[in-house]
Design an enzyme around this catalytic site. Structure first.
Site, PDB file in Angstrom:
ATOM      1  CB  ILE A  18      -0.933  -0.005   1.107  1.00 20.71           C
ATOM      2  CG1 ILE A  18      -0.301  -0.441   2.507  1.00 20.71           C
ATOM      3  CG2 ILE A  18      -1.944  -0.934   1.108  1.00 20.71           C
ATOM      4  CD1 ILE A  18      -1.062  -0.009   3.793  1.00 20.71           C
ATOM      5  CB  THR A  20       7.622   2.724  -0.729  1.00 21.41           C
ATOM      6  OG1 THR A  20       7.339   4.350  -1.396  1.00 21.41           O
ATOM      7  CG2 THR A  20       7.275   1.728  -1.606  1.00 21.41           C
ATOM      8  N   GLY A  21       7.698   3.819   2.431  1.00 20.04           N
ATOM      9  CA  GLY A  21       8.275   4.573   3.446  1.00 20.04           C
ATOM     10  C   GLY A  21       9.782   4.616   3.460  1.00 20.04           C
ATOM     11  CG  PHE A  23      15.086   2.714   4.953  1.00 21.77           C
ATOM     12  CD1 PHE A  23      14.382   2.112   6.023  1.00 21.77           C
ATOM     13  CD2 PHE A  23      15.730   4.104   5.111  1.00 21.77           C
ATOM     14  CE1 PHE A  23      14.478   2.673   7.288  1.00 21.77           C
ATOM     15  CE2 PHE A  23      15.328   4.654   6.277  1.00 21.77           C
ATOM     16  CZ  PHE A  23      14.819   3.991   7.479  1.00 21.77           C
ATOM     17  CE  LYS A  25       8.142  -5.420   0.020  1.00 20.78           C
ATOM     18  NZ  LYS A  25       8.163  -6.292  -1.210  1.00 20.78           N
ATOM     19  CG  ASP A 133      10.665  14.097   8.232  1.00 20.58           C
ATOM     20  OD1 ASP A 133      10.589  13.198   7.567  1.00 20.58           O
ATOM     21  OD2 ASP A 133      10.585  15.371   7.552  1.00 20.58           O
TER      22      ASP A 133
HETATM   23  C1  LIG Z   1       6.083  10.231   3.668  1.00 26.26           C
HETATM   24  N1  LIG Z   1       5.157   9.251   3.263  1.00 26.26           N
HETATM   25  C2  LIG Z   1       5.770   8.939   1.950  1.00 26.26           C
HETATM   26  C3  LIG Z   1       5.225   7.913   4.226  1.00 26.26           C
HETATM   27  C4  LIG Z   1       4.014   7.060   3.512  1.00 26.26           C
HETATM   28  C5  LIG Z   1       4.362   5.627   4.095  1.00 26.26           C
HETATM   29  C6  LIG Z   1       3.389   4.881   3.872  1.00 26.26           C
HETATM   30  C7  LIG Z   1       2.090   5.415   4.319  1.00 26.26           C
HETATM   31  N2  LIG Z   1       0.867   4.521   3.867  1.00 26.26           N
HETATM   32  C8  LIG Z   1       0.545   4.271   2.649  1.00 26.26           C
HETATM   33  O1  LIG Z   1       1.284   4.511   1.622  1.00 26.26           O
HETATM   34  N3  LIG Z   1      -0.717   3.293   2.067  1.00 26.26           N
HETATM   35  C9  LIG Z   1      -1.844   3.611   3.197  1.00 26.26           C
HETATM   36  C10 LIG Z   1      -1.256   3.640   4.625  1.00 26.26           C
HETATM   37  C11 LIG Z   1      -2.040   3.090   5.711  1.00 26.26           C
HETATM   38  N4  LIG Z   1      -1.667   2.717   6.986  1.00 26.26           N
HETATM   39  C12 LIG Z   1      -0.385   3.024   7.313  1.00 26.26           C
HETATM   40  C13 LIG Z   1       0.025   2.916   8.640  1.00 26.26           C
HETATM   41  C14 LIG Z   1       1.268   3.131   8.985  1.00 26.26           C
HETATM   42  C15 LIG Z   1       2.347   3.651   8.199  1.00 26.26           C
HETATM   43  C16 LIG Z   1       3.573   3.757   8.545  1.00 26.26           C
HETATM   44  C17 LIG Z   1       3.839   4.057   9.881  1.00 26.26           C
HETATM   45  C18 LIG Z   1       5.130   4.335  10.205  1.00 26.26           C
HETATM   46 CL1  LIG Z   1       5.369   4.404  12.142  1.00 26.26          CL
HETATM   47  C19 LIG Z   1       6.232   4.224   9.478  1.00 26.26           C
HETATM   48  O2  LIG Z   1       7.323   4.615   9.697  1.00 26.26           O
HETATM   49  C20 LIG Z   1       5.901   4.204   7.903  1.00 26.26           C
HETATM   50 CL2  LIG Z   1       7.308   4.353   7.019  1.00 26.26          CL
HETATM   51  C21 LIG Z   1       4.648   3.905   7.620  1.00 26.26           C
HETATM   52  C22 LIG Z   1       2.020   3.901   6.700  1.00 26.26           C
HETATM   53  C23 LIG Z   1       0.494   3.561   6.344  1.00 26.26           C
HETATM   54  C24 LIG Z   1      -0.089   3.697   4.939  1.00 26.26           C
HETATM   55  C25 LIG Z   1       1.573   6.646   3.906  1.00 26.26           C
HETATM   56  C26 LIG Z   1       2.648   7.774   4.186  1.00 26.26           C
END
Ligand SMILES: CN(C)C[C@H]1CC[C@H](N2C(=O)NCc3cnc4ccc(-c5cc(Cl)c(O)c(Cl)c5)cc4c32)CC1
Length: 341
Positions: A18, A20-21, A23, A25, A133
């Protein structure tokens, strides 16, 4: 490869990627026992390289932070080459997209969101952390329009507490405080307050206060602290922005003063609450009994496992049952029935 996902077998069903954050997935997952959706952040230790310490830092921070506007860590699974973080699912996506879709937010709506963000940041600072951040891309919406702060990979908890200065320049330039980009030593929590100013401007205006295609021009604008307020901003919101976007960090509003700022208080009688009301030391009896009966383990063993903060499947299930209970959903775990959902 699917083989390394075998460790999730029986605990979570894996679905599509769903997002990428950095490094990592992020895949959608289903918690088998409750049928609740979770976000599974998957990192390959071999690819992390020197980023591994950052990941460990984020995990320690997430374990420590328990707050209604901080994305919850349910479980951590580490095998030889992979780390899986089971996180609270936020179906509403990024606050960034929410603002873009609406051009900008009305004061009333911006205030509700900003109070939630201030609550989370006050809580983090009180715990001795700085996020470093803060930006709308790192604030997600859950299924009840509540914001959840994510991505603690850059957060710092200086050894000597909040007074020690940080050097590493990080975060996103447009949200970075002047002292941070001029390479001076800076205090994480003061830099977070500046980012809150940029965030509030983005909520109310739909664009950034300091922006330029040329990075060094952008830096000059930030260091001068000059920004234009559009005609639609109220006097009180302009005053708050002025107190947040002070170039000299010592003149900047503190998070404690922020809790009772006139703009934040408009239409509210209570200051922004940041303590976690749910963080009562006692656990929820009903959920404990559910787990103890399902696993056929004494209640004390279940309590022990949750209190040890090992972030296991049992503690993940307890957290999800607690959230279901708060939403008035069923929490009975009959072993023979299909998932609760
Ligand atoms: C700066 N942006 C690119 C970052 C993106 C990262 C993916 C996210 N994401 C989706 O892409 N689809 C839906 C989605 C749904 N629920 C999520 C719950 C937790 C996290 C999460 C939590 C922590 Cl603590 C973390 O460190 C990271 Cl990397 C992700 C991401 C979710 C998510 C949206 C923002």
């Amino acid at each position: 490869k699917s083989s390394s996902y075998a460790v999730l077998e029986g605990q979570y069903t894996l679905h599509e990627t769903i997002g990428t954050g950095g490094f990592a997935k992020v895949k959608l997952g289903t918690h088998v026992l409750t049928g609740d959706k979770v976000a599974i952040k998957i990192m390959d230790k071999r690819l992390l390289g020197e980023d591994l310490p950052r990941v460990k830092l984020e995990i320690e921070a997430l374990k420590e932070l328990s707050h209604q506007h901080i994305c919850k860590l349910y479980q951590k699974i580490e095998i030889e080459n992979k780390i899986f973080l089971i996180l609270e699912y936020c179906p509403g996506g990024e606050l960034f997209d929410y603002i873009v879709e609406r051009d900008r937010l009305e004061e009333k709506e911006a205030r509700v969101f900003f109070r939630q963000i201030v609550s989370a940041v006050a809580y983090i600072h009180n715990k001795g952390y700085a996020h470093r951040d803060l930006k709308p891309e790192n604030l997600l919406l859950d299924d009840e329009q509540n914001l959840k702060l994510i991505d603690f990979g850059l957060c710092a908890r200086p050894k000597g507490g909040m007074e020690t200065h940080l050097e590493t320049c990080c975060g996103s330039p447009a949200y970075a405080a002047p002292e941070l980009i001029s390479g001076q030593e800076y205090l994480g929590n003061e830099a977070d307050i500046w980012s809150l100013g940029v965030l509030l401007f983005a909520l109310l205006c739909g664009y950034l206060p300091f922006d330029d295609d040329n990075v060094s021009t952008l830096y000059k604008k930030i260091q001068n602290g000059e920004y234009e307020c559009p005609f639609w901003l109220s006097q009180k919101s302009k005053q708050l922005l002025h107190r947040l976007l002070q170039v000299n960090p010592k003149h900047r509003i503190t998070v404690t003063e922020l809790l009772t700022d006139p703009w934040l208080m408009e239409g509210f009688t209570e200051p922004v609450l940041w303590k976690n009301p749910f963080k009562t030391s006692k656990l929820d009896e009903e959920c404990l009994i559910e787990l103890s009966m399902y696993y056929g383990k004494p209640r004390t063993v279940i309590v022990e496992e949750i209190m040890q903060r090992n972030f296991t499947y049992i503690s993940a299930t307890y957290s999800l049952l607690l959230q279901r209970k708060a939403k008035g959903q069923r929490i009975r775990l009959e072993s023979d029935t299909t998932p609760l959902r």
